[in-house]
Design a protein around this motif. Structure first.
Motif, PDB file in Angstrom:
ATOM      1  N   ASN A   1       3.763  -0.377   7.653  1.00 42.12           N
ATOM      2  CA  ASN A   1       4.712  -1.486   7.789  1.00 42.12           C
ATOM      3  C   ASN A   1       5.978  -1.246   6.980  1.00 42.12           C
ATOM      4  O   ASN A   1       7.069  -1.644   7.381  1.00 42.12           O
TER       5      ASN A   1
ATOM      6  N   SER B   1       2.422   2.830   3.314  1.00 39.49           N
ATOM      7  CA  SER B   1       2.314   1.715   4.258  1.00 39.49           C
ATOM      8  C   SER B   1       3.063   1.987   5.566  1.00 39.49           C
ATOM      9  O   SER B   1       4.243   2.352   5.572  1.00 39.49           O
TER      10      SER B   1
ATOM     11  N   ARG C   1       0.837  -1.204   0.000  1.00 43.41           N
ATOM     12  CA  ARG C   1       0.000   0.000   0.000  1.00 43.41           C
ATOM     13  C   ARG C   1       0.870   1.250   0.000  1.00 43.41           C
ATOM     14  O   ARG C   1       1.865   1.322   0.717  1.00 43.41           O
TER      15      ARG C   1
ATOM     16  N   SER D   1       0.103  -1.146  12.994  1.00 45.81           N
ATOM     17  CA  SER D   1      -1.296  -0.912  12.649  1.00 45.81           C
ATOM     18  C   SER D   1      -1.790   0.294  13.430  1.00 45.81           C
ATOM     19  O   SER D   1      -1.293   0.584  14.518  1.00 45.81           O
TER      20      SER D   1
ATOM     21  N   GLU E   1      -1.936  -6.446   9.375  1.00 43.02           N
ATOM     22  CA  GLU E   1      -2.911  -7.447   9.815  1.00 43.02           C
ATOM     23  C   GLU E   1      -4.213  -7.217   9.061  1.00 43.02           C
ATOM     24  O   GLU E   1      -4.754  -6.103   9.072  1.00 43.02           O
TER      25      GLU E   1
HETATM   26  C1  LIG Z   1      -9.823  -5.671   4.802  1.00 40.92           C
HETATM   27  C2  LIG Z   1      -9.037  -5.081   5.932  1.00 40.92           C
HETATM   28  C3  LIG Z   1      -8.927  -5.765   7.117  1.00 40.92           C
HETATM   29  C4  LIG Z   1      -8.194  -5.235   8.179  1.00 40.92           C
HETATM   30  N1  LIG Z   1      -8.071  -5.957   9.324  1.00 40.92           N
HETATM   31  C5  LIG Z   1      -7.333  -5.467  10.330  1.00 40.92           C
HETATM   32  C6  LIG Z   1      -7.135  -6.221  11.501  1.00 40.92           C
HETATM   33  O1  LIG Z   1      -7.613  -7.311  11.655  1.00 40.92           O
HETATM   34  N2  LIG Z   1      -6.362  -5.686  12.474  1.00 40.92           N
HETATM   35  C7  LIG Z   1      -5.772  -4.451  12.355  1.00 40.92           C
HETATM   36  O2  LIG Z   1      -5.060  -4.029  13.252  1.00 40.92           O
HETATM   37  N3  LIG Z   1      -5.948  -3.716  11.235  1.00 40.92           N
HETATM   38  C8  LIG Z   1      -6.704  -4.196  10.236  1.00 40.92           C
HETATM   39  N4  LIG Z   1      -6.863  -3.479   9.097  1.00 40.92           N
HETATM   40  C9  LIG Z   1      -6.213  -2.184   9.019  1.00 40.92           C
HETATM   41  C10 LIG Z   1      -4.794  -2.320   8.477  1.00 40.92           C
HETATM   42  O3  LIG Z   1      -4.026  -3.232   9.172  1.00 40.92           O
HETATM   43  C11 LIG Z   1      -4.127  -0.974   8.570  1.00 40.92           C
HETATM   44  O4  LIG Z   1      -4.743  -0.158   7.614  1.00 40.92           O
HETATM   45  C12 LIG Z   1      -2.641  -0.991   8.349  1.00 40.92           C
HETATM   46  O5  LIG Z   1      -2.206   0.329   8.310  1.00 40.92           O
HETATM   47  C13 LIG Z   1      -2.279  -1.677   7.063  1.00 40.92           C
HETATM   48  O6  LIG Z   1      -0.893  -1.776   6.982  1.00 40.92           O
HETATM   49  P1  LIG Z   1      -0.063  -0.837   5.999  1.00 40.92           P
HETATM   50  O7  LIG Z   1      -0.194   0.577   6.510  1.00 40.92           O
HETATM   51  O8  LIG Z   1       1.349  -1.348   6.109  1.00 40.92           O
HETATM   52  O9  LIG Z   1      -0.636  -0.985   4.626  1.00 40.92           O
HETATM   53  C14 LIG Z   1      -7.570  -3.985   8.034  1.00 40.92           C
HETATM   54  C15 LIG Z   1      -7.694  -3.294   6.826  1.00 40.92           C
HETATM   55  C16 LIG Z   1      -8.407  -3.832   5.785  1.00 40.92           C
HETATM   56  C17 LIG Z   1      -8.502  -3.074   4.493  1.00 40.92           C
END
Ligand SMILES: Cc1cc2nc3c(=O)[nH]c(=O)nc-3n(C[C@H](O)[C@H](O)[C@H](O)COP(=O)(O)O)c2cc1C
Length: 192
Positions: free
Chosen positions: A21, A19, A16, A126, A84
């Protein structure tokens, strides 16, 4: 120069834009470089993989899977930062692990060349209060299944949208210290 047993590979489990992460991987890379380690940062966006099992393809027919597996194989230590999704590891990261777990031409089944006896460290970020902790338990299980050595240290960064300072470093010194401990632990196991 080819990678060696003492080199560290770092990769996020998602692609993303912006991101959290990927930012955490940047922090781990900075720590590793400060420790004098040679590092390689990978992005899954450079390895577009078909959905594992959707077509009757072997890994030898998917150059991106072979290339990714070769990168993992050539490093002794790996740090993965996994977002996650619904309490679990991202589909994209699981897909990549499934591809890399396949034997390539000349390898016996369950050789697990990208994972076996390699040191792995797991982190997550997250915006949630738990920082992606649940996904890491599952990632640890998956990696252990393919015979990786996952170090006990682990870091999940909660409220990660406000965890990084203007220089991209972890603002909380305790979290930064835990990340440094994890990097050191991965490299100790990688070199053992
Ligand atoms: C379909 C979906 C499911 C998600 N499920 C969780 C989750 O179970 N736990 C959580 O902490 N965040 C969850 N998120 C939020 C993402 O983890 C969060 O947006 C995170 O920033 C994504 O990582 P990134 O910034 O590295 O892309 C979810 C997001 C989406 C779109």
């Amino acid at each position: 120069m080819a990678a060696a047993r003492g080199d560290l590979l770092l990769m996020a489990g998602g692609i993303r834009s912006g991101s959290l992460n990927e930012r955490l991987i940047g922090c781990a890379a900075d720590i590793a470089n400060d420790l004098g380690l040679r590092t390689t940062r990978l992005s899954l966006s450079d390895y577009p993989l078909p959905l594992f099992g959707a077509e009757a393809l072997t890994i030898d027919e998917v150059p991106e899977a072979l290339a990714l597996k070769a990168m993992f194989r050539s490093h002794g230590g790996v740090i993965l930062a996994s977002p996650e999704h619904n309490g679990s590891v991202t589909a994209m990261l699981k897909n990549a692990i499934d591809w890399m777990s396949c034997p390539s031409r000349g390898e016996a089944p369950q050789t697990y060349g990208a994972f076996r006896r390699k040191a792995f460290g797991l982190v997550s970020a997250s915006s949630s209060p738990f920082g992606g902790l649940r996904g890491l338990s599952q990632l640890r299980h998956i990696l252990t299944t393919v015979q990786a050595l996952v170090v006990p240290e682990q870091l999940s960064v909660p409220h990660a949208h406000r965890a990084f300072d203007a220089r991209g470093r972890l603002a909380d010194p305790m979290l930064a210290g835990l990340l440094a401990d994890l990097v050191r632990s991965v490299m100790e196991v990688a070199r053992a």
